[in-house]
Write a protein that holds these residues in place. Structure first.
Motif, PDB file in Angstrom:
ATOM      1  N   MET A 104      30.164  34.206  26.073  1.00 24.55           N
ATOM      2  CA  MET A 104      30.660  32.873  26.392  1.00 24.55           C
ATOM      3  C   MET A 104      29.772  32.164  27.417  1.00 24.55           C
ATOM      4  O   MET A 104      29.605  30.942  27.349  1.00 24.55           O
ATOM      5  CB  MET A 104      32.097  32.945  26.905  1.00 24.55           C
ATOM      6  N   ALA A 105      29.216  32.911  28.357  1.00 24.97           N
ATOM      7  CA  ALA A 105      28.304  32.287  29.318  1.00 24.97           C
ATOM      8  C   ALA A 105      27.070  31.742  28.600  1.00 24.97           C
ATOM      9  O   ALA A 105      26.606  30.635  28.895  1.00 24.97           O
ATOM     10  CB  ALA A 105      27.900  33.282  30.399  1.00 24.97           C
ATOM     11  N   GLY A 106      26.561  32.493  27.641  1.00 27.54           N
ATOM     12  CA  GLY A 106      25.415  32.017  26.861  1.00 27.54           C
ATOM     13  C   GLY A 106      25.765  30.783  26.046  1.00 27.54           C
ATOM     14  O   GLY A 106      24.996  29.820  26.000  1.00 27.54           O
ATOM     15  N   ALA A 107      26.921  30.804  25.396  1.00 29.03           N
ATOM     16  CA  ALA A 107      27.351  29.645  24.605  1.00 29.03           C
ATOM     17  C   ALA A 107      27.562  28.426  25.505  1.00 29.03           C
ATOM     18  O   ALA A 107      27.182  27.300  25.148  1.00 29.03           O
ATOM     19  CB  ALA A 107      28.638  29.966  23.847  1.00 29.03           C
ATOM     20  N   VAL A 139      32.251  20.994  32.931  1.00 27.93           N
ATOM     21  CA  VAL A 139      32.304  21.402  31.532  1.00 27.93           C
ATOM     22  C   VAL A 139      31.773  22.824  31.390  1.00 27.93           C
ATOM     23  O   VAL A 139      32.370  23.667  30.707  1.00 27.93           O
ATOM     24  CB  VAL A 139      31.499  20.424  30.643  1.00 27.93           C
ATOM     25  N   SER A 140      30.683  23.121  32.058  1.00 23.16           N
ATOM     26  CA  SER A 140      30.106  24.466  32.011  1.00 23.16           C
ATOM     27  C   SER A 140      31.083  25.515  32.533  1.00 23.16           C
ATOM     28  O   SER A 140      31.251  26.576  31.937  1.00 23.16           O
ATOM     29  CB  SER A 140      28.810  24.501  32.822  1.00 23.16           C
ATOM     30  N   GLN A 141      31.734  25.220  33.632  1.00 25.50           N
ATOM     31  CA  GLN A 141      32.672  26.161  34.254  1.00 25.50           C
ATOM     32  C   GLN A 141      33.865  26.421  33.342  1.00 25.50           C
ATOM     33  O   GLN A 141      34.302  27.561  33.187  1.00 25.50           O
ATOM     34  CB  GLN A 141      33.137  25.611  35.603  1.00 25.50           C
ATOM     35  N   VAL A 142      34.403  25.379  32.747  1.00 28.48           N
ATOM     36  CA  VAL A 142      35.556  25.535  31.860  1.00 28.48           C
ATOM     37  C   VAL A 142      35.176  26.352  30.631  1.00 28.48           C
ATOM     38  O   VAL A 142      35.924  27.238  30.208  1.00 28.48           O
ATOM     39  CB  VAL A 142      36.120  24.157  31.448  1.00 28.48           C
ATOM     40  N   LEU A 143      34.024  26.081  30.069  1.00 31.91           N
ATOM     41  CA  LEU A 143      33.604  26.806  28.878  1.00 31.91           C
ATOM     42  C   LEU A 143      33.326  28.270  29.174  1.00 31.91           C
ATOM     43  O   LEU A 143      33.684  29.144  28.387  1.00 31.91           O
ATOM     44  CB  LEU A 143      32.364  26.159  28.268  1.00 31.91           C
ATOM     45  N   ALA A 144      32.682  28.539  30.283  1.00 30.58           N
ATOM     46  CA  ALA A 144      32.297  29.916  30.597  1.00 30.58           C
ATOM     47  C   ALA A 144      33.491  30.767  31.003  1.00 30.58           C
ATOM     48  O   ALA A 144      33.551  31.954  30.665  1.00 30.58           O
ATOM     49  CB  ALA A 144      31.249  29.933  31.701  1.00 30.58           C
ATOM     50  N   ASP A 145      34.454  30.211  31.729  1.00 30.04           N
ATOM     51  CA  ASP A 145      35.544  31.018  32.269  1.00 30.04           C
ATOM     52  C   ASP A 145      36.921  30.626  31.755  1.00 30.04           C
ATOM     53  O   ASP A 145      37.703  31.470  31.336  1.00 30.04           O
ATOM     54  CB  ASP A 145      35.555  30.921  33.805  1.00 30.04           C
ATOM     55  N   GLY A 146      37.224  29.358  31.797  1.00 31.73           N
ATOM     56  CA  GLY A 146      38.580  28.898  31.556  1.00 31.73           C
ATOM     57  C   GLY A 146      39.116  29.181  30.167  1.00 31.73           C
ATOM     58  O   GLY A 146      40.259  29.627  30.010  1.00 31.73           O
ATOM     59  N   VAL A 164      38.225  31.472  27.885  1.00 29.76           N
ATOM     60  CA  VAL A 164      38.442  32.892  27.646  1.00 29.76           C
ATOM     61  C   VAL A 164      39.677  33.387  28.395  1.00 29.76           C
ATOM     62  O   VAL A 164      40.492  34.132  27.844  1.00 29.76           O
ATOM     63  CB  VAL A 164      37.193  33.712  28.052  1.00 29.76           C
ATOM     64  N   GLN A 165      39.837  32.973  29.640  1.00 28.99           N
ATOM     65  CA  GLN A 165      41.001  33.402  30.414  1.00 28.99           C
ATOM     66  C   GLN A 165      42.293  32.885  29.807  1.00 28.99           C
ATOM     67  O   GLN A 165      43.291  33.610  29.759  1.00 28.99           O
ATOM     68  CB  GLN A 165      40.865  32.942  31.863  1.00 28.99           C
ATOM     69  N   LEU A 166      42.299  31.665  29.340  1.00 30.15           N
ATOM     70  CA  LEU A 166      43.497  31.106  28.734  1.00 30.15           C
ATOM     71  C   LEU A 166      43.880  31.867  27.469  1.00 30.15           C
ATOM     72  O   LEU A 166      45.032  32.296  27.307  1.00 30.15           O
ATOM     73  CB  LEU A 166      43.284  29.624  28.421  1.00 30.15           C
ATOM     74  N   VAL A 167      42.926  32.068  26.584  1.00 25.08           N
ATOM     75  CA  VAL A 167      43.206  32.748  25.320  1.00 25.08           C
ATOM     76  C   VAL A 167      43.589  34.205  25.557  1.00 25.08           C
ATOM     77  O   VAL A 167      44.554  34.709  24.958  1.00 25.08           O
ATOM     78  CB  VAL A 167      42.001  32.640  24.362  1.00 25.08           C
ATOM     79  N   SER A 168      42.877  34.899  26.427  1.00 27.59           N
ATOM     80  CA  SER A 168      43.214  36.304  26.671  1.00 27.59           C
ATOM     81  C   SER A 168      44.564  36.436  27.369  1.00 27.59           C
ATOM     82  O   SER A 168      45.307  37.393  27.111  1.00 27.59           O
ATOM     83  CB  SER A 168      42.117  36.998  27.481  1.00 27.59           C
ATOM     84  N   GLY A 169      44.923  35.492  28.225  1.00 27.03           N
ATOM     85  CA  GLY A 169      46.232  35.528  28.867  1.00 27.03           C
ATOM     86  C   GLY A 169      47.359  35.369  27.862  1.00 27.03           C
ATOM     87  O   GLY A 169      48.354  36.104  27.895  1.00 27.03           O
TER      88      GLY A 169
END
Length: 171
Positions: free
Chosen positions: A85-88, A131-138, A140-145
């Motif tokens: 996800m960080a790469g994407a 935008v970068s921060q949300v894509l890299a972290d947010g 994935v955390q939302l979906v995995s939660g």
């Protein structure tokens, strides 16, 4: 504050569509990670109820090995998800910045004369970084939660449906 959320999300999705393989890979890894994060505590409960109380040390050793594998693969998949996800996110932000730079190059000088240069650069940099921060972290955390909560609820219902329903309704 965003005034046109829907159109903004659709434009962002246009950039994310270019990262289709990374997004699909990341989604599969998130599903696997969520499953493994639920599997560990389930195996622990089985180890206590079946092997420790029964005094079966061989069975306890086997289930402990399974738990170790579950936690190792959970950690590996979690790291891999973050990496993909960080790469994407970085590739998406690169595309956004390139398009933004192209747009800025096409604007007339009158546009820049009417605005403070520092304010314009600060806003552009801050927005792209958000935008970068949300894509890299947010994301994935939302979906995995959400998947983790659904997995825990499914295991609880599988173990003891009436008690699980009482717990779910009480919260």
């Amino acid at each position: 504050k965003a005034t046109h959320r829907r159109s903004t999300l659709l434009r962002l999705w246009g950039y994310l569509r270019r990262q289709r393989i990374a997004l699909i890979s990341s989604a599969a890894l998130v599903v696997a990670t969520s499953g493994l994060s639920v599997l560990g505590p389930y195996l622990l409960g089985r180890a206590i109820d079946t092997y420790i109380l029964g005094g079966d040390l061989g069975g306890l050793a086997r289930i402990s090995g399974l738990m170790l594998l579950a936690y190792v693969f959970n950690s590996l998949f979690t790291w891999l998800t973050s990496y993909v996800m960080a790469g994407a996110a970085q590739r998406t932000v690169r595309d956004i910045r390139n398009d933004l730079f192209g747009k800025l190059q096409s604007l007339p000088l009158r546009f820049f004369d009417g605005r403070a240069h520092g304010d314009l650069m600060s806003r552009l940099t801050n927005d792209v970084e958000n935008v970068s921060q949300v894509l890299a972290d947010g994301v994935v955390q939302l979906v995995s939660g959400v998947l983790g909560m659904l997995g825990v609820a499914a295991v609880m219902i599988g173990i003891n449906a009436p008690l699980a329903l009482v717990c779910i309704v009480a919260t």
